[in-house]
Structures are given as C-alpha cells and as structure tokens.
Design an enzyme around this catalytic site. Structure first.
Site, PDB file in Angstrom:
ATOM      1  CE  LYS A 162      -7.399  -0.960   3.136  1.00 21.11           C
ATOM      2  NZ  LYS A 162      -6.479  -1.887   3.747  1.00 21.11           N
ATOM      3  CG  HIS A 210      -4.246  -1.625  -0.639  1.00 15.86           C
ATOM      4  ND1 HIS A 210      -4.821  -0.380  -0.711  1.00 15.86           N
ATOM      5  CD2 HIS A 210      -3.854  -1.781   0.649  1.00 15.86           C
ATOM      6  CE1 HIS A 210      -4.755   0.204   0.471  1.00 15.86           C
ATOM      7  NE2 HIS A 210      -4.172  -0.621   1.314  1.00 15.86           N
ATOM      8  CB  SER A 241      -0.939  -0.008   1.208  1.00 15.32           C
ATOM      9  OG  SER A 241      -0.187  -0.079   2.399  1.00 15.32           O
TER      10      SER A 241
HETATM   11  C1  LIG Z   1      -6.315  -2.282   5.186  1.00 16.66           C
HETATM   12  C2  LIG Z   1      -5.598  -3.556   5.268  1.00 16.66           C
HETATM   13  C3  LIG Z   1      -6.008  -4.561   6.146  1.00 16.66           C
HETATM   14  C4  LIG Z   1      -7.106  -4.343   7.154  1.00 16.66           C
HETATM   15  O1  LIG Z   1      -8.347  -4.340   6.552  1.00 16.66           O
HETATM   16  P1  LIG Z   1      -9.598  -3.719   7.340  1.00 16.66           P
HETATM   17  O2  LIG Z   1     -10.763  -4.332   6.668  1.00 16.66           O
HETATM   18  O3  LIG Z   1      -9.525  -2.244   7.169  1.00 16.66           O
HETATM   19  O4  LIG Z   1      -9.473  -4.143   8.758  1.00 16.66           O
HETATM   20  C5  LIG Z   1      -5.336  -5.758   6.116  1.00 16.66           C
HETATM   21  N1  LIG Z   1      -4.312  -5.976   5.276  1.00 16.66           N
HETATM   22  C6  LIG Z   1      -3.884  -5.028   4.423  1.00 16.66           C
HETATM   23  C7  LIG Z   1      -2.751  -5.316   3.500  1.00 16.66           C
HETATM   24  C8  LIG Z   1      -4.510  -3.784   4.385  1.00 16.66           C
HETATM   25  O5  LIG Z   1      -4.082  -2.847   3.555  1.00 16.66           O
END
Ligand SMILES: *Cc1c(COP(=O)(O)O)cnc(C)c1O
Length: 396
Positions: free
Chosen positions: A244, A214, A186
C-alpha cells in the site's frame, strides 16, 4: 472433457451472481497505476489505489529495482529457509525493524500471506482470539487457519472487548489469548482505539496483534498506528503490508527477536513459498529509506486529503468520520451508489463503489483514496465531477 459436477457448479453460480448484479467485471489498466490511469483508452483521475505516497511509480524505486534485476536476476530461486534468503532480504528486514522501532522483523510475500502465516504459527486449538468484527478478510482467514476459538467483538466497542476478554480469561479454557485488530479500518478510515486495547490486554495478560496495512506510511509520521499512539513497546505483533503506502508488494511482522525467530521456523508461507523477488525487496528498502528520511510525501498526501475532504464537505456530501486519507462519500442505497460511481467514470474519475455486504446495507459509498501523487488540478477535476453528478442525482 471437464467434470460435469464442476461445469454445473460454475454455470449455476456464475449465472446467479450475474443475475443479482454481483459479478465483478475487472477493467485492466493500460499502463501504470498512477494518479491518472487509462482504461479502454479513457484517461481517468484515479481515486481507488492504496498507493498512498505515490511510490508505486516512483523513479527512485524503479531505478534501484532495475539495478537489482541486473545484479540478482528476477527470482529469488527458493524458499527463504533453503537458499532463497538473499542479503537483500536481510537488509529489508533490518530496515523494517528500524522503521517500526522493534528488535526484529520478518518479510513475507504479501500482507494476506503474512496474516495466514503469523497467526497460526502462534495460536492453536487451545487458544482464543478476540477479533474486531470489521477486521480484514486475511485476518479472518488467518484466525480460522489457526483453529483457535474466534470471539468477535463489536467494532471498536471497548466495553464489549473488555467483557469478552474478562470472560475468556476467567473461563480458564484457553492457554493463550490474543486481541487482533486493523490499525486503520479501510472502509471508513477510522483508527482502532489502541490505548484502550493495550490497557485491556495488560489487565488480562493478553497478546496484541495490529494489522497496520492502511496505517503504515500514513500515521505516526509514516511509522504507523502503533507509533502514532506511542505504543511500540506494548504491541506484540506489528503486521504491515509493503503493497500500500510502500508501493510494491509483500508483508511483514515486526516484534521481538524471539517472536521473529519463532516465525522463521514455524510460519508456513516462509518455509514453503518462494521469497520476494530481488527487485521487490530492493524497492521496498528504498521506499522505507525515503519515508524515514523525509516527511515530504506524507505532507503532500495529508494536504491532498485535507483539500479533497474540505471541498466535498463544502459541496454538501456526507464523508463519514474518517481520520485518515481514506475518504468515503456516503450515498446510501446500493444501486444509487453503483450508478454514482459509473457516472463519475463517464466524467473521467475512477472511484469504486462499495456496497453491502462489504459495508452495512444502506451505507453504500464511493471510496476515494487521495495520494501524494495527485496534483491540485487532478483533485479539482474530481471535485467538479462530484459536483456535477451529485446535483444530477439529487444527492447534494
Ligand atoms: C490490504 C490488506 C491486507 C493484505 O495486504 P496485501 O499485501 O495486499 O496482501 C491485509 N490486511 C489489511 C487490513 C489490508 O487492508
């Protein structure tokens, strides 16, 4: 009376953070988290959400969520294994399996929760986990919770991974070994080297776990990084988030029926934490339908990210080597990066700075997340602000 020890601890540490400029003040949004947001009465082009497809405020999702509340209420009422499994959850999980091209899937209350749940349900103190050094915090915590031996490999360094996989395998010390990686990283927007990872895993009979927070909804015509590489039947755990690109909240693992059956009896957040609400689940199911039936939102997102990247590059900014919509603008020095982001804010653009220790020292960047919901006019406004601030600060 509060505890003196606690008071002292908090006082000292909060002051320390504030004195070092590391205390993060949170700005609440006055209204929805869309492509334009309002903070302190000020309208800002929003380039900081993970809402890749604009689904967080999509009218179709809102409509089905409202209907679900009317029919099912606001809460699921229990954990999944007591009687908190509604037919809505089953429908979502069937849809997730179809989306990912696997036999089955299991939904959790968040992506973070999901990594805490799934890794420790399978790995224990007699096992080893090979983990990319830039993996997400939730992977790191999930690995720690499992008590397995954690062996970090250099970021996307396949030679290092191979050597460490070989060493772990040949040591004969571990019952099971797993390789775990983000699908899309990310901070830079680069994609994991999945074909090589799968090859190494097959060579040494190692499990594979891809966290595609992502990548899902973004790569592989929406289905994610694993599909993008055509490796759906080669990755054991396809983990993803519903918060996301899907735009709502929740997480999931997709895999074989046996894996999902096991997670349903052994993963603790599934057993001991109340399930996703009816509105969330219904909105997620609708989002998956939209993504599977049309590429319109993805096409808009990719076009917007192509445009933003092209214009920022033309202006002379260093935008790194992203392969996804994530667009870092590398500023370098920590204070300058924070000042840059602050100036963008004053110019009507919300784009967060990311600095050491989240990224290596001297590689501070302002990270931009273009989405399907941005219009050309919004992006042009952001680009104009970048040009103004970039020239003012002598970056371009
Ligand atoms: C955002 C993210 C998470 C967590 O996801 P949420 O649904 O916001 O708890 C886990 N792993 C990665 C790689 C992320 O970018």
């Amino acid at each position: 009376m509060t505890s003196k020890t606690l008071d002292h601890f908090l006082q000292e540490n909060l002051e320390d953070l504030k004195s070092r400029g590391l205390y993060n003040e949170i700005d609440p949004l006055q209204g929805a988290n869309g492509p334009v947001i309002t903070i302190n009465g000020k309208k800002l082009v929003n380039l900081s959400s993970n809402n890749y497809l604009g689904l967080a405020t999509d009218e179709r999702l809102k409509k089905v969520a409202i209907e679900a509340v009317k029919e099912y209420g606001v809460g699921a009422g229990a954990v999944r294994t007591i009687n908190g499994t509604l037919d809505l959850h089953v429908k979502l999980e069937e849809k997730l399996a179809k989306f990912k091209g696997t036999e089955a899937a299991i939904a959790y209350q968040s992506g973070f929760n999901c990594n805490m749940a799934a890794i420790s349900a399978v790995m224990d103190k007699n096992d080893a986990i090979l983990s990319d050094e830039l993996n997400h915090a939730s992977i790191i915590d999930g690995c720690r919770l499992s008590k397995a031996k954690i062996i970090r490999f250099g970021h996307s360094d396949m030679e290092d991974l191979r050597a460490k996989a070989k060493e772990a395998k040949e040591s004969g010390q571990y019952n099971k070994i797993m390789i775990i990686t983000d699908g899309v990283f990310s901070m830079d927007g680069d994609v994991c080297k999945l074909p090589e990872i799968v090859e190494i895993a097959e060579e040494f009979d190692i499990m594979t776990y891809v966290d595609d927070a992502h990548g899902s909804g973004v790569l592989g015509k929406g289905a994610g990084t694993v599909k993008h590489f055509g490796l759906s039947d080669k990755v054991d755990f396809q983990m993803g988030t519903l918060s996301k690109a899907i735009g709502v909240v929740g997480g999931y693992v997709a895999g074989t029926q046996n894996l999902i059956d096991w997670l349903k009896v052994r993963s603790r957040p599934f057993l001991f934490s109340t399930s996703l609400t009816p509105a969330d689940v219904t909105a997620c199911t609708e989002a998956l339908d939209l993504i599977m039936n049309s590429t319109e939102l993805q096409d808009n997102m990719w076009e917007n990210s192509r445009y933003l990247k092209e214009e920022l590059t033309k202006l002379g900014f260093d935008i790194g080597n992203s392969e996804t919509p994530i667009t870092p603008v590398i500023i370098g020095e920590e204070q300058a990066t924070q000042d840059f982001s602050k100036r963008l804010y004053e110019e009507g653009v919300y784009a967060k700075s990311i600095v050491f220790p989240t990224v290596p020292r001297g590689t501070g960047r302002v990270r931009n997340m273009p989405s399907a919901a941005h219009t050309k006019e919004m992006l042009d406004q952001a680009i104009a602000a970048y040009e103004k601030v970039g020239k003012e600060m002598g970056i371009i």
